[in-house]
Design an enzyme around this catalytic site. Structure first.
Site, mmCIF file in Angstrom:
data_model
loop_
_atom_site.group_PDB
_atom_site.id
_atom_site.type_symbol
_atom_site.label_atom_id
_atom_site.label_comp_id
_atom_site.label_asym_id
_atom_site.label_seq_id
_atom_site.Cartn_x
_atom_site.Cartn_y
_atom_site.Cartn_z
ATOM 1 N N SER A 21 -47.208 -99.940 -28.748
ATOM 2 C CA SER A 21 -46.358 -99.957 -29.940
ATOM 3 C C SER A 21 -46.288 -98.556 -30.538
ATOM 4 C CB SER A 21 -46.923 -100.930 -30.971
ATOM 5 O OG SER A 21 -46.302 -100.681 -32.223
ATOM 6 N N ASP A 26 -41.308 -101.310 -33.443
ATOM 7 C CA ASP A 26 -41.394 -102.166 -34.631
ATOM 8 C C ASP A 26 -40.387 -101.731 -35.685
ATOM 9 O OD1 ASP A 26 -43.621 -104.009 -34.086
ATOM 10 O OD2 ASP A 26 -44.769 -102.156 -33.881
ATOM 11 N N HIS A 56 -38.987 -105.243 -31.813
ATOM 12 C CA HIS A 56 -39.553 -106.325 -32.628
ATOM 13 C C HIS A 56 -39.008 -106.168 -34.044
ATOM 14 C CE1 HIS A 56 -43.514 -108.032 -34.560
ATOM 15 N NE2 HIS A 56 -42.490 -108.831 -34.745
ATOM 16 N N MET A 115 -38.730 -107.005 -37.621
ATOM 17 C CA MET A 115 -39.339 -107.671 -38.785
ATOM 18 C C MET A 115 -38.413 -107.415 -39.962
ATOM 19 S SD MET A 115 -43.187 -106.518 -37.825
ATOM 20 C CE MET A 115 -42.559 -105.311 -36.678
ATOM 21 N N ASP A 118 -49.146 -109.799 -30.246
ATOM 22 C CA ASP A 118 -48.961 -108.543 -30.989
ATOM 23 C C ASP A 118 -49.873 -108.516 -32.207
ATOM 24 O OD1 ASP A 118 -48.022 -106.244 -32.182
ATOM 25 O OD2 ASP A 118 -46.017 -107.048 -32.628
HETATM 26 C C1 DX5 Z 1 -47.432 -105.099 -36.752
HETATM 27 C C2 DX5 Z 1 -46.634 -104.715 -35.548
HETATM 28 C C3 DX5 Z 1 -47.443 -104.379 -34.356
HETATM 29 C C4 DX5 Z 1 -48.387 -103.212 -34.548
HETATM 30 C C5 DX5 Z 1 -49.616 -103.521 -33.772
HETATM 31 O O1 DX5 Z 1 -46.630 -105.742 -37.664
HETATM 32 O O2 DX5 Z 1 -45.752 -105.752 -35.174
HETATM 33 O O3 DX5 Z 1 -46.624 -104.167 -33.219
HETATM 34 O O4 DX5 Z 1 -47.883 -101.992 -34.104
HETATM 35 O O5 DX5 Z 1 -50.554 -102.538 -34.019
HETATM 36 P P1 DX5 Z 1 -52.065 -102.721 -33.550
HETATM 37 O O6 DX5 Z 1 -52.061 -102.857 -32.066
HETATM 38 O O7 DX5 Z 1 -52.708 -101.477 -34.025
HETATM 39 O O8 DX5 Z 1 -52.586 -103.950 -34.234
HETATM 40 ZN ZN ZN Z 2 -44.710 -105.514 -33.234
#
Ligand code: DX5
Ligand code: ZN
Length: 227
Positions: free
Chosen positions: A5, A35, A66, A68, A175
């Site tokens: 990510s 993200d 992804h 959000m 994730d």
């Molecule tokens: C959080 C994101 C993730 C994030 C994960 O909302 O969707 O993709 O980058 O980061 P780590 O692997 O550090 O938990």
């Molecule tokens: Zn993510």
């Protein structure tokens, strides 16, 4: 599959950061996880379509976007049209997730549906028949570097069973909080694709971190269900 990510990467050097996990085929990252946060669906703000379009021109790794964001019905197809490989929307945000999956596929992407840690799968099983990936969030979405929530593995096991018995045809992705200590439990529960932000970009050598995570996951024999 391993999908680093870029949330944990240096946003001023995204092309270099993509290169840092590319490696040779089968050696480097499978997908690059991007993200997109809008400061509405989640409290954080990251990047949007113009950055994704630039990144698509700068790397050959398939992008796993992804989203959000609120109102994905309106905004998500643009990421598919731009050339993202997989576009994931949140079931909690989508008005008509089945129509949205059709639109994403028609625009040339695979369609992903994500569930927050507290969102059950059962009400969405019919919807999932229209999707290519299921992204199980193992932290509350919004920030990298949070601790893995092991209780979401029940949803992974449910999805694995439904795929193995032919009721769903999708890839199970996880994730949040994936690192050397947590990836084996996720692999055992039946995850196909592991997103990792801080565990990859927080490492001295991101490419080696990808390889180490893949090796750990591959060392686990997941429980497989038969029909
Ligand atoms: C959080 C994101 C993730 C994030 C994960 O909302 O969707 O993709 O980058 O980061 P780590 O692997 O550090 O938990
Ligand atoms: Zn993510």
């Amino acid at each position: 599959m391993i999908a680093p990510s870029i949330l944990s990467a240096d946003f001023a050097r995204l092309a270099d950061e993509a290169d840092a996990v590319t490696g040779d085929p089968g050696v480097g990252a499978d997908w690059l996880h991007v993200d997109v946060m809008d400061a509405h669906f989640v409290p954080n703000l990251t990047l949007g379509l113009p950055v994704v379009e630039s990144l698509l021109r700068a790397t050959t790794i398939p992008l796993d976007c992804h989203l959000m964001i609120d109102d994905p019905d309106r905004w998500a197809p643009g990421y598919a049209e731009a050339g993202a490989h997989n576009v994931t929307v949140h079931v909690e945000a989508a008005d008509d997730p089945i129509m949205l999956a059709k639109n994403l596929r028609a625009a040339g992407a695979s369609a992903g549906l994500s569930v927050k840690p507290g969102t059950p799968l059962e009400p969405h099983l019919e919807t999932l028949k229209h999707y290519d990936t299921l992204l199980v969030m193992s932290v509350e979405p919004g920030f990298g570097g949070q601790s893995f929530l092991p209780q979401v593995l029940d949803k992974v096991r449910t999805a694995r069973r439904l795929v193995d018995t032919g009721h769903l045809r999708l890839l199970v992705e996880i994730d949040g909080g994936i690192n050397a200590d947590t990836i084996e439990a996720a692999a055992e529960a039946g995850v196909d694709c592991f997103v990792a932000g801080s565990a990859v970009y927080g490492a001295d050598d991101p490419l080696r971190a990808v390889q180490a995570l893949r090796a750990r996951a591959a060392g686990v024999a997941p429980h497989r269900w038969s029909g």
